[in-house]
Design an enzyme around this catalytic site. Structure first.
Site, PDB file in Angstrom:
ATOM      1  N   SER A  90       0.827  -1.211   0.000  1.00 51.46           N
ATOM      2  CA  SER A  90       0.000   0.000   0.000  1.00 51.46           C
ATOM      3  C   SER A  90       0.857   1.255   0.000  1.00 51.46           C
ATOM      4  CB  SER A  90      -0.913   0.017   1.228  1.00 51.46           C
ATOM      5  OG  SER A  90      -1.697  -1.152   1.285  1.00 51.46           O
TER       6      SER A  90
HETATM    7  N1  SAH Z   1      -1.278  -3.545   3.425  1.00 50.38           N
HETATM    8  C1  SAH Z   1      -0.726  -4.503   2.495  1.00 50.38           C
HETATM    9  C2  SAH Z   1      -1.610  -4.464   1.288  1.00 50.38           C
HETATM   10  C3  SAH Z   1      -1.465  -5.591   0.355  1.00 50.38           C
HETATM   11  S1  SAH Z   1      -2.586  -5.496  -1.015  1.00 50.38           S
HETATM   12  C4  SAH Z   1       0.697  -4.096   2.182  1.00 50.38           C
HETATM   13  O1  SAH Z   1       1.015  -2.920   2.382  1.00 50.38           O
HETATM   14  O2  SAH Z   1       1.482  -4.905   1.705  1.00 50.38           O
HETATM   15  C5  SAH Z   1      -4.014  -6.260  -0.328  1.00 50.38           C
HETATM   16  C6  SAH Z   1      -3.884  -7.701   0.039  1.00 50.38           C
HETATM   17  O3  SAH Z   1      -5.202  -8.162   0.359  1.00 50.38           O
HETATM   18  C7  SAH Z   1      -3.370  -8.594  -1.083  1.00 50.38           C
HETATM   19  O4  SAH Z   1      -2.246  -9.271  -0.630  1.00 50.38           O
HETATM   20  C8  SAH Z   1      -4.551  -9.562  -1.335  1.00 50.38           C
HETATM   21  O5  SAH Z   1      -4.145 -10.873  -1.656  1.00 50.38           O
HETATM   22  C9  SAH Z   1      -5.278  -9.515  -0.004  1.00 50.38           C
HETATM   23  N2  SAH Z   1      -6.699  -9.924  -0.067  1.00 50.38           N
HETATM   24  C10 SAH Z   1      -7.625  -9.631  -1.008  1.00 50.38           C
HETATM   25  N3  SAH Z   1      -8.802 -10.198  -0.687  1.00 50.38           N
HETATM   26  C11 SAH Z   1      -8.609 -10.877   0.485  1.00 50.38           C
HETATM   27  C12 SAH Z   1      -9.438 -11.702   1.301  1.00 50.38           C
HETATM   28  N4  SAH Z   1     -10.711 -11.952   1.015  1.00 50.38           N
HETATM   29  N5  SAH Z   1      -8.900 -12.233   2.422  1.00 50.38           N
HETATM   30  C13 SAH Z   1      -7.595 -12.014   2.757  1.00 50.38           C
HETATM   31  N6  SAH Z   1      -6.768 -11.252   2.009  1.00 50.38           N
HETATM   32  C14 SAH Z   1      -7.264 -10.695   0.885  1.00 50.38           C
END
Ligand code: SAH
Length: 210
Positions: A60
């Site tokens: 993010s």
């Molecule tokens: N805050 C994290 C954001 C990663 S992007 C960072 O800074 O790295 C968002 C993440 O949410 C992705 O890795 C994606 O796989 C996950 N995601 C999407 N839908 C989801 C769900 N239903 N349950 C768990 N994770 C989910």
């Protein structure tokens, strides 16, 4: 390029963009974001942008991480917090020193594994991770004073509302074409809902991907 000065410049930028919580800014200044991306991208880690982390996902944007953390913390200290979408573990690392216990779920196994090793190595001791579809929350450890999600569903899953403690706050992006941050506060069986700024997140997807 990963020096304290570079990190301080990012913090200054976030301040100018409107982030006010000094504790949050201090944690961002102390957190090595370059260790949450591939080495080839480390030189861009202190830019205020999202970056690819593999499997079609992104770490993010620091502004968004700071903003959501600040909103979540605005009503007072948080003892138990649930995060949906561990991804790289960066938002997890920012929340960890600011809350009591932190539970975080991720649906993509390789990302979950990488984040687990990384957070272990960096010694984040109040963090518990699970490979799972966050649609269902993590009921065994609830109720939660705070819930934060980093992926956008069409609407807030009902099971997450049910895992919110009385007085607890949930912040997540909602919407498909246009996404907005939504803040929900629980008052007994009543849930108040505020729609905040526009954001861009990856979609909230069902099921586990191995
Ligand atoms: N805050 C994290 C954001 C990663 S992007 C960072 O800074 O790295 C968002 C993440 O949410 C992705 O890795 C994606 O796989 C996950 N995601 C999407 N839908 C989801 C769900 N239903 N349950 C768990 N994770 C989910």
């Amino acid at each position: 390029m990963t020096s304290q000065r570079t990190r301080n410049r990012l913090v200054q930028r976030l301040r100018e963009a409107g982030i006010k919580n000094d504790e949050v800014l201090e944690v961002i200044a102390q957190t090595p974001r370059h260790l949450f991306v591939d080495e080839a991208l480390a030189h861009r880690a202190y830019e205020d942008t999202a970056l690819p982390i593999g499997n079609g996902q992104t770490i993010s944007q620091p502004y968004t991480v700071a903003r959501m953390t600040e909103i979540l913390l605005a009503a007072g200290p948080l003892n138990r917090v649930l995060e949906i979408g561990t991804g790289s573990g960066y938002q997890t690392a920012i929340l960890s020193p600011l809350v009591g216990k932190l539970f975080s779920v991720e649906r993509i196994e390789p990302l979950h594994e990488k984040a687990r090793l990384r957070l272990q190595k960096l010694n984040y001791r109040n963090v518990h991770l699970k490979l799972s579809d966050g649609t269902w929350g993590w009921p065994e450890h609830g109720l939660y004073d705070g819930i934060l999600a980093a992926a956008a569903p069409e609407d807030v899953p009902d099971s997450l509302l049910q895992q919110l403690a009385d007085g607890g706050r949930l912040i997540m992006p909602v919407g498909t074409h246009e996404q907005k941050l939504v803040l929900i506060t629980r008052h007994g069986e009543h849930f108040s809902r505020k729609t905040l700024e526009s954001v861009r997140f990856v979609p909230f997807l069902p099921g586990v991907q191995r």
